[in-house]
Write a protein that holds these residues in place. Structure first.
Motif, PDB file in Angstrom:
ATOM      1  N   ALA A 162       0.811  -1.545   0.154  1.00  0.00           N
ATOM      2  CA  ALA A 162       0.236   0.266   0.279  1.00  0.00           C
ATOM      3  C   ALA A 162       0.518   1.269   0.283  1.00  0.00           C
ATOM      4  O   ALA A 162       1.744   1.124   0.756  1.00  0.00           O
ATOM      5  N   GLY A 163       0.115   2.535  -0.659  1.00  0.00           N
ATOM      6  CA  GLY A 163       1.310   3.695  -0.850  1.00  0.00           C
ATOM      7  C   GLY A 163       0.568   5.100  -0.708  1.00  0.00           C
ATOM      8  O   GLY A 163      -0.806   4.547  -0.011  1.00  0.00           O
ATOM      9  N   LYS A 164       1.043   5.501  -0.768  1.00  0.00           N
ATOM     10  CA  LYS A 164       0.586   6.591  -0.553  1.00  0.00           C
ATOM     11  C   LYS A 164       0.570   7.764  -1.798  1.00  0.00           C
ATOM     12  O   LYS A 164       1.590   8.165  -2.790  1.00  0.00           O
ATOM     13  N   VAL A 165      -0.369   8.378  -2.540  1.00  0.00           N
ATOM     14  CA  VAL A 165      -0.433   8.911  -3.609  1.00  0.00           C
ATOM     15  C   VAL A 165      -1.302   9.788  -3.648  1.00  0.00           C
ATOM     16  O   VAL A 165      -1.837  10.396  -3.080  1.00  0.00           O
ATOM     17  N   ASP A 166      -1.201  11.437  -4.026  1.00  0.00           N
ATOM     18  CA  ASP A 166      -1.964  12.299  -4.150  1.00  0.00           C
ATOM     19  C   ASP A 166      -2.514  12.552  -2.551  1.00  0.00           C
ATOM     20  O   ASP A 166      -4.056  12.628  -2.424  1.00  0.00           O
ATOM     21  N   ASP A 167      -1.687  12.163  -1.508  1.00  0.00           N
ATOM     22  CA  ASP A 167      -1.721  12.460  -0.196  1.00  0.00           C
ATOM     23  C   ASP A 167      -3.129  11.559   0.007  1.00  0.00           C
ATOM     24  O   ASP A 167      -3.675  11.712   1.107  1.00  0.00           O
ATOM     25  N   THR A 168      -3.210  10.610  -0.261  1.00  0.00           N
ATOM     26  CA  THR A 168      -4.543   9.391   0.255  1.00  0.00           C
ATOM     27  C   THR A 168      -3.100   8.288   0.490  1.00  0.00           C
ATOM     28  O   THR A 168      -3.053   7.827  -0.904  1.00  0.00           O
ATOM     29  N   ILE A 169      -4.048   7.165   0.468  1.00  0.00           N
ATOM     30  CA  ILE A 169      -3.804   5.988   1.103  1.00  0.00           C
ATOM     31  C   ILE A 169      -4.366   4.802   0.088  1.00  0.00           C
ATOM     32  O   ILE A 169      -5.453   4.641   0.118  1.00  0.00           O
ATOM     33  N   VAL A 170      -3.767   4.333  -0.674  1.00  0.00           N
ATOM     34  CA  VAL A 170      -4.281   3.629  -1.488  1.00  0.00           C
ATOM     35  C   VAL A 170      -3.436   2.205  -1.456  1.00  0.00           C
ATOM     36  O   VAL A 170      -1.855   2.061  -0.577  1.00  0.00           O
ATOM     37  N   LEU A 171      -4.337   0.789  -1.902  1.00  0.00           N
ATOM     38  CA  LEU A 171      -4.086  -0.004  -1.848  1.00  0.00           C
ATOM     39  C   LEU A 171      -3.235  -0.501  -3.975  1.00  0.00           C
ATOM     40  O   LEU A 171      -3.521  -0.120  -4.427  1.00  0.00           O
ATOM     41  N   ASP A 172      -1.637  -1.193  -3.227  1.00  0.00           N
ATOM     42  CA  ASP A 172      -1.080  -1.664  -4.734  1.00  0.00           C
ATOM     43  C   ASP A 172      -1.205  -1.130  -5.440  1.00  0.00           C
ATOM     44  O   ASP A 172      -1.194  -1.510  -6.956  1.00  0.00           O
ATOM     45  N   LEU A 173      -0.103  -0.287  -5.187  1.00  0.00           N
ATOM     46  CA  LEU A 173       0.278   1.032  -6.229  1.00  0.00           C
ATOM     47  C   LEU A 173       1.272   0.288  -7.301  1.00  0.00           C
ATOM     48  O   LEU A 173       1.991  -0.774  -7.864  1.00  0.00           O
ATOM     49  N   MET A 174       0.698   0.987  -8.574  1.00  0.00           N
ATOM     50  CA  MET A 174       1.372  -0.057  -9.785  1.00  0.00           C
ATOM     51  C   MET A 174       2.400   1.971 -10.532  1.00  0.00           C
ATOM     52  O   MET A 174       2.964   1.996  -9.316  1.00  0.00           O
ATOM     53  N   ASP A 175       2.987   0.846 -11.389  1.00  0.00           N
ATOM     54  CA  ASP A 175       4.782   1.873 -11.320  1.00  0.00           C
ATOM     55  C   ASP A 175       4.322   3.391 -11.205  1.00  0.00           C
ATOM     56  O   ASP A 175       5.599   4.506 -10.762  1.00  0.00           O
ATOM     57  N   THR A 176       2.992   3.583 -12.231  1.00  0.00           N
ATOM     58  CA  THR A 176       3.091   5.476 -12.151  1.00  0.00           C
ATOM     59  C   THR A 176       2.979   5.789 -11.103  1.00  0.00           C
ATOM     60  O   THR A 176       3.543   6.605 -10.581  1.00  0.00           O
ATOM     61  N   GLU A 177       2.004   5.365  -9.740  1.00  0.00           N
ATOM     62  CA  GLU A 177       1.818   5.712  -8.444  1.00  0.00           C
ATOM     63  C   GLU A 177       3.032   5.080  -7.772  1.00  0.00           C
ATOM     64  O   GLU A 177       2.971   6.377  -6.877  1.00  0.00           O
ATOM     65  N   ASP A 178       3.597   4.021  -8.072  1.00  0.00           N
ATOM     66  CA  ASP A 178       5.525   4.553  -6.826  1.00  0.00           C
ATOM     67  C   ASP A 178       6.257   5.351  -7.055  1.00  0.00           C
ATOM     68  O   ASP A 178       6.452   5.660  -6.615  1.00  0.00           O
ATOM     69  N   LYS A 179       6.274   5.843  -8.736  1.00  0.00           N
ATOM     70  CA  LYS A 179       7.358   6.286  -8.802  1.00  0.00           C
ATOM     71  C   LYS A 179       6.421   8.264  -8.272  1.00  0.00           C
ATOM     72  O   LYS A 179       7.223   8.993  -8.153  1.00  0.00           O
ATOM     73  N   VAL A 180       5.703   8.852  -8.939  1.00  0.00           N
ATOM     74  CA  VAL A 180       4.782  10.043  -9.049  1.00  0.00           C
ATOM     75  C   VAL A 180       4.702  10.104  -7.557  1.00  0.00           C
ATOM     76  O   VAL A 180       4.456  11.053  -6.929  1.00  0.00           O
ATOM     77  N   GLY A 181       3.901   8.976  -6.688  1.00  0.00           N
ATOM     78  CA  GLY A 181       3.715   9.404  -5.105  1.00  0.00           C
ATOM     79  C   GLY A 181       3.987   9.023  -4.192  1.00  0.00           C
ATOM     80  O   GLY A 181       5.874   9.857  -4.842  1.00  0.00           O
ATOM     81  N   THR A 182       4.300   9.418  -2.665  1.00  0.00           N
ATOM     82  CA  THR A 182       4.936   9.541  -2.195  1.00  0.00           C
ATOM     83  C   THR A 182       5.650   8.607  -1.728  1.00  0.00           C
ATOM     84  O   THR A 182       6.537   8.237  -0.336  1.00  0.00           O
TER      85      THR A 182
END
Ligand code: UDP
Length: 244
Positions: A162-182
């Motif tokens: 799980a991880g954080k993208v756009d200040d939100t916790i989301v499940l199962d990040l794909m590559d763009t979310e992994d790279k652009v997320g925080t």
């Protein structure tokens, strides 16, 4: 993790690939995909395509590496040169060496290593196509390959991040979310024993965000565990029916 380049979650709360915040990518698993290995599994998780193959338990070479009271699990995580957008050198990178270790340590607690002194199990993971979260998908597939090889195990290991993208916790990040997320928090779990075998964090989270991410990833692991068991049952119940 880099600076924000684009909006990853739209006004409806949907992600770039249309998923909800707590939704896994679509997962397809096949057990016994390779006939020449002792055990194998193939997983597609979103655009990830990964093969895991197991050999052993067998006599360990070189012999001086053998341990008198347990088996040695050896793991090689490898990305094919064509698995990522920019050609990757086929030689093992520092990242692949690290991931091989991380994956081995996530799987080892699930195996009754004390049953097979002086032997080894060799586990080969080939990433054919990568799109974020390959260490987790590799663990999920490798655990099934170990089960397919008939190796006595305490539990299957299921893994997801799980991880954080756009200040939100989301499940199962794909590559763009992994790279652009925080942030990205990969987790592996033996669900029946409720034991975590992998917990990493890349990026920065508050304590509350970290707890939320871990709990979301654990939920994801439990869903993946159900799929793992169904896949194993589908293969072996089928074999029994044919034999009868
Ligand atoms: N990646 C890449 N080139 C590389 C290594 C990784 O494009 O040489 C991409 C690939 O899609 C991978 C993602 O970066 O899945 C994230 O890599 P990370 O090291 O975070 O491991 P993973 O999330 O795959 O477990």
């Amino acid at each position: 993790m880099s600076q924000k380049l684009e909006k990853l979650i739209d006004k409806k709360g949907l992600r770039l690939d249309g998923r909800k915040l707590d939704e896994l990518r679509s997962i397809k698993i096949e057990v016994g995909a390779l006939s020449n290995a002792d055990g194998s599994a193939y997983i597609q998780q979103g655009k990830n395509k990964i093969l895991a193959a197991v050999y052993g338990p067998k006599e360990l070479h070189p012999k001086h590496l053998a341990l008198p009271d347990r088996m040695v699990l050896r793991c090689r995580y490898h990305m094919a040169p064509f698995s990522v957008q920019e050609r990757k050198s086929p030689a093992p990178s520092r990242r692949e060496i690290e991931l091989s270790k991380v994956i081995r340590e996530a799987l080892e607690p699930s195996i009754f290593i004390e049953y097979y002194p002086r032997t080894s199990i060799d586990l080969f993971i080939e990433v054919l196509q990568a799109d974020g979260g390959t260490r987790c998908a590799s663990i999920t597939a490798a655990s099934l390959a170990l089960a397919d090889a008939g190796i006595p195990m305490r539990d299957l290991v299921a893994s997801c991040a799980a991880g954080k993208v756009d200040d939100t916790i989301v499940l199962d990040l794909m590559d763009t979310e992994d790279k652009v997320g925080t942030a990205d928090v990969p987790v592996a779990l033996m669900p029946n024993l409720n034991a975590i075998t992998l917990l990493q964090m890349d990026g920065i989270l508050t304590l509350e965000e970290f707890e939320k991410a871990v709990n979301l990833a654990l939920e994801g692991c439990r869903k993946i565990y159900t799929m793992q068991k169904e896949t194993l049952k589908a293969k072996y119940i089928g074999v029994k029916e044919v034999e009868e």
